[in-house]
Write a protein that holds these residues in place. Structure first.
Motif, PDB file in Angstrom:
ATOM      1  N   ASP A   8       0.854  -1.317  -0.011  1.00 16.48           N
ATOM      2  CA  ASP A   8      -0.003   0.129  -0.074  1.00 16.48           C
ATOM      3  C   ASP A   8       0.942   1.179  -0.055  1.00 16.48           C
ATOM      4  N   SER A   9       0.414   2.190  -0.926  1.00 16.89           N
ATOM      5  CA  SER A   9       1.515   3.266  -0.800  1.00 16.89           C
ATOM      6  C   SER A   9       1.256   4.414   0.401  1.00 16.89           C
ATOM      7  N   SER A  10       0.292   4.154   1.176  1.00 14.86           N
ATOM      8  CA  SER A  10      -0.081   4.792   2.201  1.00 14.86           C
ATOM      9  C   SER A  10       0.768   4.426   3.450  1.00 14.86           C
ATOM     10  N   ASP A  11       1.517   5.159   4.016  1.00 15.26           N
ATOM     11  CA  ASP A  11       2.526   4.850   5.329  1.00 15.26           C
ATOM     12  C   ASP A  11       1.483   4.625   6.348  1.00 15.26           C
ATOM     13  N   ILE A  12       0.340   5.406   6.625  1.00 18.00           N
ATOM     14  CA  ILE A  12      -0.405   5.193   7.740  1.00 18.00           C
ATOM     15  C   ILE A  12      -1.131   4.279   7.617  1.00 18.00           C
ATOM     16  N   VAL A  13      -1.739   3.721   6.573  1.00 16.73           N
ATOM     17  CA  VAL A  13      -2.593   2.242   6.168  1.00 16.73           C
ATOM     18  C   VAL A  13      -1.391   1.194   6.599  1.00 16.73           C
ATOM     19  N   ARG A  14      -0.255   1.292   6.050  1.00 15.47           N
ATOM     20  CA  ARG A  14       0.570   0.386   6.336  1.00 15.47           C
ATOM     21  C   ARG A  14       1.143  -0.034   7.957  1.00 15.47           C
ATOM     22  N   THR A  15       1.087   1.232   8.463  1.00 15.69           N
ATOM     23  CA  THR A  15       1.517   1.126   9.985  1.00 15.69           C
ATOM     24  C   THR A  15       0.452   0.865  10.958  1.00 15.69           C
ATOM     25  N   VAL A  16      -0.799   1.005  10.673  1.00 13.93           N
ATOM     26  CA  VAL A  16      -1.915   0.817  11.476  1.00 13.93           C
ATOM     27  C   VAL A  16      -2.333  -0.695  11.418  1.00 13.93           C
ATOM     28  N   ALA A  17      -2.449  -1.241   9.891  1.00 13.81           N
ATOM     29  CA  ALA A  17      -2.425  -2.541   9.693  1.00 13.81           C
ATOM     30  C   ALA A  17      -1.508  -3.473  10.265  1.00 13.81           C
ATOM     31  N   LYS A  18      -0.185  -2.988  10.263  1.00 12.10           N
ATOM     32  CA  LYS A  18       0.802  -4.020  10.714  1.00 12.10           C
ATOM     33  C   LYS A  18       1.096  -4.071  12.202  1.00 12.10           C
ATOM     34  N   ARG A  19       0.308  -3.005  12.871  1.00 11.35           N
ATOM     35  CA  ARG A  19       0.477  -2.983  14.352  1.00 11.35           C
ATOM     36  C   ARG A  19      -0.835  -4.061  14.548  1.00 11.35           C
ATOM     37  N   ILE A  20      -1.797  -4.030  13.942  1.00  8.55           N
ATOM     38  CA  ILE A  20      -3.013  -4.611  14.402  1.00  8.55           C
ATOM     39  C   ILE A  20      -2.858  -6.227  14.277  1.00  8.55           C
ATOM     40  N   LEU A  21      -2.238  -6.454  13.011  1.00 13.99           N
ATOM     41  CA  LEU A  21      -2.081  -7.719  12.252  1.00 13.99           C
ATOM     42  C   LEU A  21      -0.780  -8.438  13.153  1.00 13.99           C
ATOM     43  N   THR A  22       0.151  -7.675  13.594  1.00  9.59           N
ATOM     44  CA  THR A  22       1.334  -8.155  14.423  1.00  9.59           C
ATOM     45  C   THR A  22       0.638  -8.705  15.719  1.00  9.59           C
ATOM     46  N   GLU A  23      -0.259  -7.931  16.366  1.00 16.28           N
ATOM     47  CA  GLU A  23      -0.995  -8.411  17.475  1.00 16.28           C
ATOM     48  C   GLU A  23      -1.399  -9.898  17.159  1.00 16.28           C
ATOM     49  N   MET A  24      -2.179 -10.074  16.193  1.00 14.79           N
ATOM     50  CA  MET A  24      -2.718 -11.367  15.820  1.00 14.79           C
ATOM     51  C   MET A  24      -1.453 -12.599  15.518  1.00 14.79           C
ATOM     52  N   ASN A  25      -0.260 -12.191  15.810  1.00 18.63           N
ATOM     53  CA  ASN A  25       0.421 -13.198  15.536  1.00 18.63           C
ATOM     54  C   ASN A  25       1.181 -13.466  14.011  1.00 18.63           C
ATOM     55  N   PHE A  26       0.958 -12.500  13.266  1.00 13.67           N
ATOM     56  CA  PHE A  26       1.322 -12.434  11.844  1.00 13.67           C
ATOM     57  C   PHE A  26       2.730 -11.707  11.956  1.00 13.67           C
ATOM     58  N   LEU A  27       3.755 -12.304  11.012  1.00  9.09           N
ATOM     59  CA  LEU A  27       4.933 -11.821  10.700  1.00  9.09           C
ATOM     60  C   LEU A  27       4.604 -11.001   9.398  1.00  9.09           C
ATOM     61  N   VAL A  28       4.689  -9.548   9.564  1.00  7.60           N
ATOM     62  CA  VAL A  28       4.131  -8.540   8.791  1.00  7.60           C
ATOM     63  C   VAL A  28       5.454  -7.811   7.999  1.00  7.60           C
ATOM     64  N   VAL A  29       5.081  -7.949   6.717  1.00  5.45           N
ATOM     65  CA  VAL A  29       6.306  -6.984   5.940  1.00  5.45           C
ATOM     66  C   VAL A  29       5.518  -6.012   5.160  1.00  5.45           C
ATOM     67  N   GLU A  30       6.149  -4.904   5.062  1.00  5.89           N
ATOM     68  CA  GLU A  30       5.633  -3.735   4.249  1.00  5.89           C
ATOM     69  C   GLU A  30       6.044  -3.591   3.002  1.00  5.89           C
ATOM     70  N   ALA A  31       5.440  -2.896   1.757  1.00  7.97           N
ATOM     71  CA  ALA A  31       6.054  -2.495   0.827  1.00  7.97           C
ATOM     72  C   ALA A  31       5.113  -1.348   0.341  1.00  7.97           C
ATOM     73  N   SER A  32       5.914  -0.388  -0.094  1.00  8.66           N
ATOM     74  CA  SER A  32       5.143   1.008  -0.558  1.00  8.66           C
ATOM     75  C   SER A  32       4.790   0.987  -1.845  1.00  8.66           C
ATOM     76  N   GLY A  33       5.393   0.074  -2.786  1.00  8.36           N
ATOM     77  CA  GLY A  33       4.902   0.153  -4.232  1.00  8.36           C
ATOM     78  C   GLY A  33       5.261  -1.211  -4.583  1.00  8.36           C
ATOM     79  N   ASP A  34       4.820  -1.358  -5.944  1.00 14.26           N
ATOM     80  CA  ASP A  34       4.505  -2.617  -6.687  1.00 14.26           C
ATOM     81  C   ASP A  34       5.896  -3.466  -6.771  1.00 14.26           C
ATOM     82  N   ARG A  35       6.687  -2.612  -7.406  1.00 13.26           N
ATOM     83  CA  ARG A  35       8.227  -3.157  -7.520  1.00 13.26           C
ATOM     84  C   ARG A  35       8.766  -3.634  -6.320  1.00 13.26           C
TER      85      ARG A  35
END
Length: 120
Positions: A8-35
């Motif tokens: 997702d290109s939005s830093d805020i969306v990635r940060t919020v989703a990562k925080r929530i999903l990490t609490e759910m025991n996912f190992l979360v990786v972020e990418a800000s672009g398709d490449r």
């Protein structure tokens, strides 16, 4: 632990989703672009991929991940702002398994991903 990538290109969306999903025991990786997302997938394929429909190259990213060895095993969510049937069908044709409506919150992410976080 399930690996999940948020593209997702939005830093805020990635940060919020990562925080929530990490609490759910996912190992979360972020990418800000398709490449960046594709390079990360090529290096270490996630179990689950969330791709924002507004991301430039989103459909190409989904198709490229599907073309990778083991890419058929990735559960791909195409993230849309509204339930636009045409946009959703285009995502499905590109290889998306399911859809996620934005904006999402803790309740939505828990309802969609709680069962998947337990699968090893």
């Amino acid at each position: 632990m399930q690996r999940l990538m948020i593209a997702d290109s939005s830093d805020i969306v990635r940060t919020v989703a990562k925080r929530i999903l990490t609490e759910m025991n996912f190992l979360v990786v972020e990418a800000s672009g398709d490449r960046e997302a594709l390079m990360r997938c090529q290096a270490d394929l996630p179990n689950i991929l969330i791709v924002d429909a507004g991301l430039e190259g989103a459909l190409e990213l989904i198709a490229a991940v599907r073309a990778l060895p083991e890419g058929k095993n990735v559960r791909i969510y195409y993230c849309v702002i509204e339930a636009d049937l045409k946009k959703m069908m285009v995502g499905k044709r590109a290889g998306a398994d399911d859809f996620l409506l934005k904006p999402f919150d803790r309740k939505i992410l828990f309802s969609v991903f709680s069962n998947l976080s337990k699968v090893a």
